[in-house]
Design an enzyme around this catalytic site. Structure first.
Site, short mmCIF file in Angstrom:
data_model
loop_
_atom_site.label_atom_id
_atom_site.label_comp_id
_atom_site.label_asym_id
_atom_site.label_seq_id
_atom_site.Cartn_x
_atom_site.Cartn_y
_atom_site.Cartn_z
N ARG A 183 0.78 -1.35 -0.03
CA ARG A 183 -0.31 -0.12 -0.07
C ARG A 183 0.97 1.47 -0.14
NH1 ARG A 183 -1.83 3.66 3.51
NH2 ARG A 183 -3.93 4.45 3.21
N SER A 252 -12.20 -2.46 3.39
CA SER A 252 -12.41 -1.82 4.52
C SER A 252 -13.70 -1.31 4.77
CB SER A 252 -11.49 -0.35 4.40
OG SER A 252 -10.27 -0.67 3.84
N LYS A 281 -2.80 7.24 8.15
CA LYS A 281 -3.70 7.53 7.03
C LYS A 281 -4.34 8.89 7.19
CE LYS A 281 -7.66 5.26 4.83
NZ LYS A 281 -7.66 5.33 3.59
N1 TZP Z 1 -7.29 1.98 7.36
C1 TZP Z 1 -7.84 2.42 8.49
S1 TZP Z 1 -6.78 2.78 9.53
C2 TZP Z 1 -5.40 2.57 8.62
C3 TZP Z 1 -5.95 2.31 7.18
C4 TZP Z 1 -4.90 1.75 5.87
C5 TZP Z 1 -3.88 3.04 8.95
C6 TZP Z 1 -3.38 2.10 9.80
O1 TZP Z 1 -2.15 2.23 10.25
P1 TZP Z 1 -1.59 2.27 11.56
O2 TZP Z 1 0.02 2.84 11.41
O3 TZP Z 1 -1.53 0.79 12.04
O4 TZP Z 1 -2.36 2.89 12.69
#
Ligand code: TZP
Ligand code: MG
Length: 359
Positions: A183, A252, A281
């Site tokens: 990603r 998601s 994100k």
């Molecule tokens: N989708 C929801 S939260 C997220 C994504 C891609 C990011 C999660 O990253 P982290 O660093 O584990 O909180």
């Protein structure tokens, strides 16, 4: 109408061939698609056992093939192999094992009717071994194997920098990461292909699923095992058509309504998040917290992945709330010692799943 025992020998001849053919198809799937040496060897062994039953009869002067009369077989036109085009490895394994099992059952009954007790008993034994091999081979299919993924690492080149994603992937895999998602919304297309190909090779060698985020075209070009879609990405139905029946597809979700809708789609897992506040994100939804996870657990019959702000310290309660898989970006991408952190995650996840199993 033909009278016994000639008609029984005809049945025996037809079903001997049918059993061997079914076993041969699954043997080749295990050898060439699933690349499992022990399973293909065991299917081959069963196929040879079927041949052995016939060789023994032949040595006793019993020759079922002599009753063969294919031209006058009223069912010959309808004999359509496995019963139509099968679209996934799982379907192919199921239908060909079923074919073998049914044929062996007919052999068993026919041998009984002819008082050939040893041959009947051997067919029963082969049939029971086939049930076991069927379960074992199904569990090796890519989509079934997702059920074993409990720790899912997602890349972010910015957070991993100055280390390359390949270096980070090698390290997390050596610590036990069970799936990797590529990603990286900020990489150029040139870098997406370059890095994606490296990650594909690393995950292939490690034997773990490689999932591409957002784009089915990139997933197909990289020969990924699967695709992860957001709410505003490619529609699942069309993605399934493009990716095929053996691809792992996840989506998601951030609300109960989205999760319920997603559960009607041809998905292998749904992710729920962000569970906690995340910085990985920028456009992430506000944290949905653990209550949503518990609600989705009650509705979902497919694996759930929890994502967003999850760390070794807070994962136990996330697992208690019903997730099957923990997904992280920053906890791994930003770690100084990636292998060690991954090992700690795996240990903590295993412990929490075990605890939950006891309740
Ligand atoms: N989708 C929801 S939260 C997220 C994504 C891609 C990011 C999660 O990253 P982290 O660093 O584990 O909180
Ligand atoms: Mg997306």
């Amino acid at each position: 109408m033909k009278s016994s025992p000639d008609s029984l020998y005809r049945m025996i001849d037809v079903n001997g061939n049918r059993a061997s053919e079914g076993l041969r198809v699954v043997e080749d799937i295990c050898r060439l698609s699933l690349e499992s040496e022990p399973l293909s060897r065991n299917f081959k062994k069963l196929r040879h056992q079927v041949t052995g039953v016939f060789q023994k009869l032949e040595a006793e002067g019993i020759k079922p093939w002599k009753s063969r009369d294919s031209e006058n077989d009223i069912g010959a036109d309808r004999a359509s192999g496995t019963g139509g085009i099968k679209s996934s490895l799982e379907d192919l394994i199921r239908s060909n094992c079923r074919r073998g099992e049914e044929a062996l059952r007919v052999l068993e009954e026919s041998f009984q009717a002819l008082n050939l007790r040893n041959a009947a008993a051997q067919c029963a034994t082969i049939r029971f071994s086939l049930y076991t091999l069927e379960t074992q081979s199904l569990s090796l299919c890519p989509r079934s194997r997702w059920k074993e993924v409990h720790f899912y690492v997602i890349t972010d080149a910015g957070i991993a920098s100055p280390r390359s994603l390949s270096e980070v992937a090698q390290k997390t895999i050596s610590g036990g990461a069970q799936a990797l998602q590529f990603r990286d919304p900020n990489l150029s297309w040139k870098d997406k292909f370059k890095t994606g190909k490296e990650l594909r090779k690393i995950t292939w060698d490690a034997g773990i699923p490689f999932i591409v985020n957002d784009r089915p075209d990139l997933a197909l070009a990289l020969e990924a095992d699967g695709l992860h879609l957001g709410q505003d990405d490619f529609p699942v139905k069309e993605a399934r058509t493009l990716m095929g029946q053996d691809a792992i597809i996840g989506k998601s979700t951030h609300t109960l309504a989205q999760a319920i809708k997603a559960l009607q789609e041809p998905l292998d897992y749904i992710s729920v998040g962000p569970i906690y506040k995340t910085t990985s994100k920028p456009d992430a939804w506000d944290p949905v917290g653990l209550p949503l996870l518990s609600q989705v657990r009650l509705k979902s019959n497919i694996p759930i992945t929890a994502i967003g702000g999850i760390t070794i310290e807070n994962l136990e309660i996330v697992i208690q709330s019903g997730t099957d898989t923990i997904a992280v970006i920053s906890a791994v991408m930003s770690a100084d010692d990636i292998k060690k952190v991954t090992q700690k995650f795996i240990k903590a996840i295993e412990r929490a799943l075990k605890e939950r199993g006891k309740q």
